[in-house]
Scaffold this active site. Structure first.
Site, short mmCIF file in Angstrom:
data_model
loop_
_atom_site.label_atom_id
_atom_site.label_comp_id
_atom_site.label_asym_id
_atom_site.label_seq_id
_atom_site.Cartn_x
_atom_site.Cartn_y
_atom_site.Cartn_z
N TRP A 151 30.56 25.26 -46.87
CA TRP A 151 31.33 26.39 -47.39
C TRP A 151 31.26 27.64 -46.52
CZ3 TRP A 151 27.62 29.98 -47.83
CH2 TRP A 151 26.33 29.60 -48.25
N ASN A 152 30.31 27.72 -45.60
CA ASN A 152 30.11 29.00 -44.91
C ASN A 152 31.14 29.27 -43.81
OD1 ASN A 152 28.84 26.92 -43.37
ND2 ASN A 152 27.69 28.46 -42.24
N LYS A 175 36.02 15.77 -46.37
CA LYS A 175 35.56 16.21 -47.68
C LYS A 175 34.99 17.63 -47.53
CE LYS A 175 33.52 16.34 -51.82
NZ LYS A 175 32.99 17.74 -51.71
N GLU A 250 24.51 18.39 -38.58
CA GLU A 250 24.20 19.77 -38.16
C GLU A 250 23.69 20.45 -39.41
OE1 GLU A 250 23.73 23.32 -37.67
OE2 GLU A 250 25.85 23.45 -38.17
N CYS A 284 24.35 29.17 -39.94
CA CYS A 284 23.21 28.33 -39.56
C CYS A 284 22.51 28.92 -38.35
CB CYS A 284 23.66 26.90 -39.31
SG CYS A 284 24.91 26.73 -38.03
#
Length: 481
Positions: A151-152, A175, A250, A284
């Site tokens: 979502w980020n 997805k 990741e 991240c």
């Protein structure tokens, strides 16, 4: 009351058909409903996969130049739709307008970069010792690949994965995260308009608890590329171990920036604060650990603290520096982690106070700068929010040891004027990305990207390195007489 439901791309047509009740997508700034997406079930997923198997045959037979042309068309269409896509990312995920606009531009660049590879070599001739024989190495697509995106970066990460997968000749099932699925469906519509044949791309929206295992265990997938939490990524690796399915993960990061005594402190403070609190810390590659040489610790601490207190927090469509986090659940998780860290002895150095009522209005979190001991959970565990922790060390050796003392190994940075220190840092830190006098975040599309240890798998994303995950090598020998 009737609602509008966004459509999934299935076998070249757009459909809202799904087994479950539609899923609400909410704006984290005020909890308003942005839209609804279908909640697919196993039978719906099967239809997408059946179409993808046929699409893989079609796309593999499509020439490289034509594949590249479709991707270049998509890049142009993304730029045409930039304003609408930017507004959607702000509403769906909560980024600031500037951050969302940058994401849209970078998504277009991924399709431009890999679209240009439609005219690049995709194999080579090899010497052969046998008389009258020549050999070749042929690069082929792996088949049908599953992309699971977070979502980020709800547009950028799909683009980062889709572009190399498609130029390599694969069919793709994607997805997106349930918090931010709409922009991925818009991207699918763009690729359809760009000329992608039916079945080559299929989208799947739904609850992971209902379709996650179905997706992860279907034998029609040749490869799965996942970006998200470490716990889910490691679980996916274990689930697919021994299956013959390629897995690219990741995952999380606990990225450290080191500031040595000879550093430009104005530069270091500005870069660290931007890398720590940009996108509300939900990258991240965000800087979450600050390791400072003792001789300049007090001075740097004061500069960072001053910058943090000046951060403006608010709605992404307002003139602010930090928007909301993605959801109420994420807001609560960050608050719980901060409370635990403070109970363990962390000391608040500075905070950017929220306006009255802002935290109740939406998923806003106070940007926080704390001093900790290395055993503190705020230092060891990924918070994925606007929290920066600082420790003090004596010298480069201790700084490198502190960087490496982590389960994660995604990105790190050092601020120094010494070339010797910079080269030692690059050589000795155990992270997949390393910067000198630059942030831990901000890697460009042509630069290989990925972490070590619990931050990722052996397969890199971005650049030419990304192609190796989506392709296989066939060696052929031909005797001409």
């Amino acid at each position: 009351m009737s609602i509008t439901v966004e459509a999934n791309l299935v076998a070249g047509r757009f459909t809202t058909d799904a087994a479950g009740d539609p899923i609400e997508v909410r704006n984290p700034a005020d909890d308003s409903v942005v839209g609804h997406v279908p909640a697919m079930g196993p039978a719906d997923v099967d239809a997408v996969l059946t179409a993808a198997v046929a699409g893989a045959r079609t796309w593999r037979a499509t020439g490289h130049i034509e594949r590249g042309r479709v991707l270049l068309n998509a890049a142009a269409l993304i730029r045409d739709d930039a304003d609408a896509l930017t507004d959607l990312i702000v509403a769906e995920m909560g980024k600031t307008t500037a951050e969302a606009r940058g994401e849209v531009g970078k998504a277009a660049e991924f399709f431009e970069y890999y679209g240009g590879m439609g005219r690049a070599p995709f194999g080579e001739l090899l010497p052969d010792a046998r008389p009258g024989t020549f050999s070749m190495q042929i690069v082929e697509p792996v088949g049908v690949v599953l992309l699971i995106t977070p979502w980020n970066d709800p547009l950028l990460t799909p683009a980062r994965k889709l572009a190399p997968a498609l130029i390599s000749g694969n069919a793709v099932v994607i997805k997106p995260a349930t918090e931010t699925p709409i922009v991925t469906l818009r991207l699918a519509a763009i690729l359809d308009r760009a000329g992608l044949p039916a079945g080559v791309l299929g989208t799947v929206t739904g609850r992971g608890s209902q379709i996650g295992d179905v997706l992860a265990t279907d034998s029609r997938f040749a490869a799965v590329s996942f970006t998200g939490s470490t716990s889910v990524g490691l679980g996916l690796q274990r689930k697919l171990a021994g299956s013959g399915v390629r897995v690219q993960t990741e995952m999380g990061g606990k990225n450290a920036a080191v500031v040595l005594g000879d550093a430009d402190l104005d530069l270091a403070a500005a870069v660290v604060v931007a890398a720590a609190f940009g996108q509300a810390g939900q990258r991240c590659t965000a800087t979450s650990r600050l390791i400072v040489e003792r001789s300049i610790a007090s001075e740097l601490r004061e500069r960072v603290a001053t910058a943090v207190t000046r951060l403006r927090v608010g709605r992404g469509d307002a003139p602010v520096d930090v928007g909301p986090v993605v959801s109420r659940g994420q807001q609560q998780d960050i608050q719980d982690r901060v409370a635990a860290g403070l109970a363990e002895g962390a000391t608040v150095v500075a905070r950017a106070p929220l306006a009255d009522g802002l935290a109740a209005q939406g998923a806003f979190v106070e940007p926080l700068f704390v001093a900790v001991q290395p055993q503190n959970s705020l230092w060891r565990e990924e918070v994925f929010g606007p929290v920066l922790s600082m420790v003090t060390v004596d010298g480069l050796d201790a700084a490198i040891a502190a960087v490496n003392d982590s389960a994660y190994g995604l990105s790190s940075a050092v601020f120094t004027r010494s070339l010797d220190a910079a080269h030692r840092f690059i050589a000795e830190v155990d992270t997949g990305q390393v910067s000198v006098n630059q942030p831990t975040s901000g890697w460009d599309i042509h630069q290989g990207f990925g972490g070590f240890k619990e931050s990722g798998s052996a397969f890199k994303e971005q650049g030419t390195a990304a192609l190796s995950f989506y392709t296989r090598i066939k060696t052929a020998a031909v005797r001409s007489h």
